[in-house]
Design a protein around this motif. Structure first.
Motif, short mmCIF file in Angstrom:
data_model
loop_
_atom_site.label_atom_id
_atom_site.label_comp_id
_atom_site.label_asym_id
_atom_site.label_seq_id
_atom_site.Cartn_x
_atom_site.Cartn_y
_atom_site.Cartn_z
N GLN A 130 2.16 -16.27 -27.91
CA GLN A 130 1.73 -15.98 -29.27
C GLN A 130 2.66 -14.96 -29.93
O GLN A 130 2.89 -15.00 -31.13
N MET A 133 5.51 -16.65 -31.31
CA MET A 133 5.21 -17.23 -32.61
C MET A 133 5.39 -16.19 -33.73
O MET A 133 5.98 -16.48 -34.77
N VAL A 134 4.90 -14.98 -33.48
CA VAL A 134 5.07 -13.92 -34.49
C VAL A 134 6.56 -13.63 -34.67
O VAL A 134 7.05 -13.49 -35.80
N VAL A 188 5.40 -20.43 -41.49
CA VAL A 188 4.44 -19.82 -40.56
C VAL A 188 3.61 -20.91 -39.87
O VAL A 188 3.41 -20.87 -38.65
N GLN A 192 3.46 -22.01 -35.95
CA GLN A 192 2.19 -22.21 -35.24
C GLN A 192 2.23 -23.53 -34.44
O GLN A 192 1.83 -23.58 -33.28
N VAL A 204 -7.24 -27.81 -33.00
CA VAL A 204 -6.39 -26.73 -33.51
C VAL A 204 -5.04 -27.31 -33.96
O VAL A 204 -4.56 -27.05 -35.07
N LEU B 58 -6.52 -18.26 -41.38
CA LEU B 58 -6.18 -19.26 -40.36
C LEU B 58 -5.08 -18.75 -39.45
O LEU B 58 -5.12 -18.89 -38.23
N TRP B 59 -4.08 -18.15 -40.08
CA TRP B 59 -2.94 -17.65 -39.31
C TRP B 59 -3.38 -16.53 -38.35
O TRP B 59 -3.06 -16.52 -37.18
N ALA B 62 -5.38 -17.84 -35.58
CA ALA B 62 -4.54 -18.54 -34.61
C ALA B 62 -3.79 -17.54 -33.74
O ALA B 62 -3.66 -17.72 -32.52
N VAL B 63 -3.30 -16.46 -34.37
CA VAL B 63 -2.52 -15.48 -33.61
C VAL B 63 -3.42 -14.68 -32.68
O VAL B 63 -3.13 -14.51 -31.50
#
Lengths: 337, 452
Positions: A130, A133-134, A188, A192, A204, B58-59, B62-63
């Motif tokens: 995760q 992802m950031v 973004v 994801q 999801v 949502l973001w 999700a994170v």
């Protein structure tokens, strides 16, 4: 505040900002490759590389070793290079530009590089997808920021011959701003999709894909609205014409790349798969072609963000916004040198 | 200062004044407002406050909300199926027992275990080194030796448990394979048999055309071997789980599986190992069960063979036309389901609702569609030998049945197909992409009546 004191004639801040952009784009490419090849953990330590200082890692092992190691260590080296350029940029701005805002902006660029590096390091040390992802979301934001710096430090930025448009410039500003926002949001959501956890439910991923498609429609609507506004009302403003045309062209390419990325990764959608040309399609996992298409889609997203930022910056700069009190034009002229 | 603030707004929405005192306050909405600092969005964001909030939420969800710890999930569908069939009800303790037994025998996704099964040579199908390479999170070392191969290449579709419900599954048609039934479609062994090592290797190496199953040709052989081992591991684990669920369903409500297995710990373990040994033995045997195939007569009259194959295709014994359709476009019956979907009892609305209510990992049922034979694309391979196997052995888990193959000394009039008949069908199927669809063969009227 004199022209001499500001020394705005120095080309170095702009040169370095452009260099920053030029170094960041390949960095985003290689970062995309790291995700495509799942090579994020190819080097398990950070900031060192297998115990070596980042710069002292044997180049033979890097260049001729495993592919995953090549791209992950290459990504780190490129990141370090971008960091060095950011430092040079800060020094150049500090030396040539005494404006607080500009200096703050330069430091913010350096701060973003440091944050991005730390995020990458945390992703490795915590082995946390995760965070990857950031990290993947901050990358394009930094790239867009560098492009903005390159635009505002350019010589074209300085002459303030504002186009007093007959139509409402607020609409141009609004659409340009929303385009930047939506393009970034699209990136973004894309990040994801690329970093979805293996434990996530099908719902999801489904929601993320549908949202990505929906956002593509929103972005295309804004991009072409922007193109229309610029072509109709600001045909004479060349610095706006070129980037907005590029933006529209790149977005069309991006749509094609997005479709191709899906096909090379997951195959043809069912309604097409029944046709003879699509039926024999076999996916080749981790093939060069697949990796190039998927990573190009990622990199193109950042490029689109760069152009949308350029359009926004120039639109704000070149087209007067009558509803906002901007201060005396004399002050702006003075700032511009 | 006022001018500076206004000018700063041109560069950054960050302002080192309170929002109240900001000269450009009208053009921005504060997202962060402190005593001496404010961070604003331009006021144009007002046009999309709801969408912006939804996107951000949502973001953030999700994170922050997504778990990344890989864990095996329980086969809730099979538990419910047993509960429905036997009018049983699994207690929480019984479910915990199942999870603990499985964890004890097979370990976790990060640390898989090869159970010791006495005389059963489990090492023939599960290699501990391969399992180690394929399991765990994705990484590699300085020499390029990979780990976490299953999570890198397979889990996004097949799921960490091998339940065919990975994140991408809902977009794929057919759905990714659920290994836990131990049923595989494309293999060289007879109906009901497990796939051989070579069968799994073929699928991994060549992929399945027309589906999302990719070819992993670029992977080195040792990584392919590791994936084969891990797929077998998940299948065996899943099958053992089903056996244990089946045994638990037979218990009196609340009774524990371990007690049924015996009183002493070693007795209990031996009893449970026996269950696993039965499953593993089938996998060991599979490598010796590949259907032997005699090649077709090289001097046969191909035109006559194709004609004979066509007669069989439309005839009552092979009856391929029932599913593949008169035109062989795969437009025969389209309302059937595969065995994985049938577990959800898709034709029983009340049951289906119950199954779909089990959670986010249960995919809605889809009909299985017969292959369009005129495209010349065959998922299990396009070589004549592949087609022979499909016709001879059928496709497990689907409505495509195996053939009743006549022995050479079968009395006349016995219904079934000889090996030559199967080769004729292969010849006909291979000729279909080149046969004119506008002039389909005349179906005998008597046979048409029979079908109707």
């Amino acid at each position: 505040m004199t022209k001499q004191r500001l020394n705005l004639e120095s080309p170095w801040p702009h040169r370095l900002a452009v260099l920053l952009v030029c170094a960041t784009f390949p960095l985003i490419w290689v970062g995309g490759l790291v995700t495509t090849y799942d090579a994020g953990m190819a080097v398990p330590d950070w900031p060192s590389t297998f115990g070596y200082n980042l710069f002292a890692y044997p180049w033979q092992t890097w260049l001729f070793g495993p592919w995953d190691l090549f791209i992950e260590h290459g990504h780190r080296l490129l990141g370090a290079l971008v960091g060095c350029i950011a430092i040079a940029f800060v020094c150049s701005v500090w030396r040539n530009d005494h404006r607080f805002g500009m200096r703050a902006a330069a430091f913010m660029a350096l701060g973003l590089v440091i944050v991005q590096g730390a995020l990458g390091g945390a992703r490795v040390l915590l082995d946390e997808r995760q965070l990857a992802m950031v990290h993947g979301c901050v990358g394009p934001a930094f790239f867009g920021y560098c492009v903005a710096l390159a635009v505002i430090t350019s010589s074209k930025w300085k002459p303030v011959e504002r186009d007093v448009a007959k139509s409402s410039p607020q609409r141009l500003h609004r659409v340009a701003f929303l385009t930047v926002v939506f393009v970034y949001l699209q990136l973004v959501i894309g990040a994801q999709l690329r970093h979805v956890s293996v434990m996530a439910s099908p719902g999801v991923f489904r929601a993320a894909v549908l949202f990505h498609l929906f956002m593509a429609v929103v972005v295309i609507f804004h991009v072409f609205q922007l193109l229309l506004i610029v072509k109709q009302h600001y045909g004479s403003v060349t610095p706006l014409q070129a980037p907005v045309t590029w933006l529209a062209a790149l977005f069309l390419m991006q749509v094609a790349l997005g479709c191709a990325a899906w096909v090379v990764k997951y195959g043809w959608p069912e309604f097409i798969a029944q046709y003879s040309f699509a039926a024999p399609h076999t996916i080749h996992a981790k093939s060069l072609f697949q990796s190039l298409v998927v990573t190009s889609h990622v990199a193109m997203g950042s490029l689109i963000l760069a152009f949308s930022v350029t359009v926004l910056a120039r639109a704000v700069r070149l087209v007067r916004m009558p509803t906002v009190a901007l201060g005396s034009s004399a002050f702006i002229l003075e700032l511009a040198g | 200062m006022v001018m500076m603030s206004k000018w700063m707004w041109r560069l950054t929405p960050l302002c080192f004044r309170s929002h109240k005192n900001c000269p450009a306050a009208d053009s921005g909405i504060p997202v962060l407002a402190m005593k001496n600092m404010s961070l604003c969005f331009p006021s144009s964001i007002r046009t999309l406050p709801l969408l912006g909030r939804v996107v951000f939420a949502l973001w953030l969800a999700a994170v922050v909300g997504c778990t990344t710890k890989a864990e095996f999930s329980q086969n809730a569908v099979y538990i419910l199926k047993q509960e429905r069939e036997l009018d049983a009800e699994f207690s929480d303790q019984q479910k915990r027992d199942l999870a603990e037994i499985l964890a004890g025998m097979f370990g976790t996704p990060d640390a898989p275990n090869v159970p010791k099964l006495g005389d059963v040579e489990i090492a023939k199908v599960l290699d501990a080194t391969h399992l180690h390479v394929a399991s765990g999170p994705v990484s590699s070392d300085e020499r390029g030796r990979a780990r976490g191969l299953y999570r890198e290449h397979c889990a996004h579709c097949h799921g960490v448990t091998g339940d065919g419900a990975g994140p991408t599954a809902s977009f794929l048609n057919p759905y990714p394979r659920d290994y836990r039934m131990g049923v595989f479609k494309f293999k060289s062994t007879p109906e009901g048999g497990k796939p051989t090592h070579e069968d799994l290797k073929d699928i991994l190496t060549n992929g399945i055309p027309g589906t999302a199953m990719p070819s992993f040709k670029v992977l080195p052989n040792n990584e392919i071997e590791a994936l084969i081992s891990y797929v077998r591991y998940l299948s065996i684990r899943g099958e053992v789980e089903r056996e244990l669920v089946y045994l638990t369903a037979d218990l009196v409500k609340g009774e524990r599986l371990l007690k049924m297995a015996g009183t002493g710990r070693s007795e209990q373990a031996a009893s449970l190992r026996e269950v696993a040994a039965g499953v593993v033995q089938k996998w060991i045997d599979a490598d010796l069960q590949a259907t032997p195939i005699a090649p077709p007569d090289a001097d046969r009259d191909l035109a006559a063979s194709i004609k004979h194959g066509r007669d069989l295709f439309y005839g009552p014994i092979a009856n391929c036309v029932k599913c593949h359709g008169d035109s062989a476009l795969g437009d025969g019956q389209k309302s059937d389901y595969d065995d994985w979907t049938k577990e959800l009892e898709p034709t029983n609305e009340e049951a289906l609702e119950q199954f779909l209510g089990l959670g986010r990992f249960i995919l809605p049922p889809r009909n299985i569609h017969p292959r369009n034979l005129r495209q010349g694309v065959f998922r299990g391979g396009r070589r004549p030998i592949d087609l022979y196997r499909r016709i001879h052995n059928g496709i497990d888990g689907t409505p495509m049945p195996g053939s009743f193959v006549l022995k050479a000394d079968a009395p006349a009039g016995t219904k079934g197909l000889t090996k030559d008949d199967i080769w004729s069908l292969v010849d006909y199927v291979r000729s279909l992409p080149y046969e004119s669809i506008s002039r389909p063969p005349v179906i005998e009227q008597a046979y048409q009546r029979e079908r109707l």
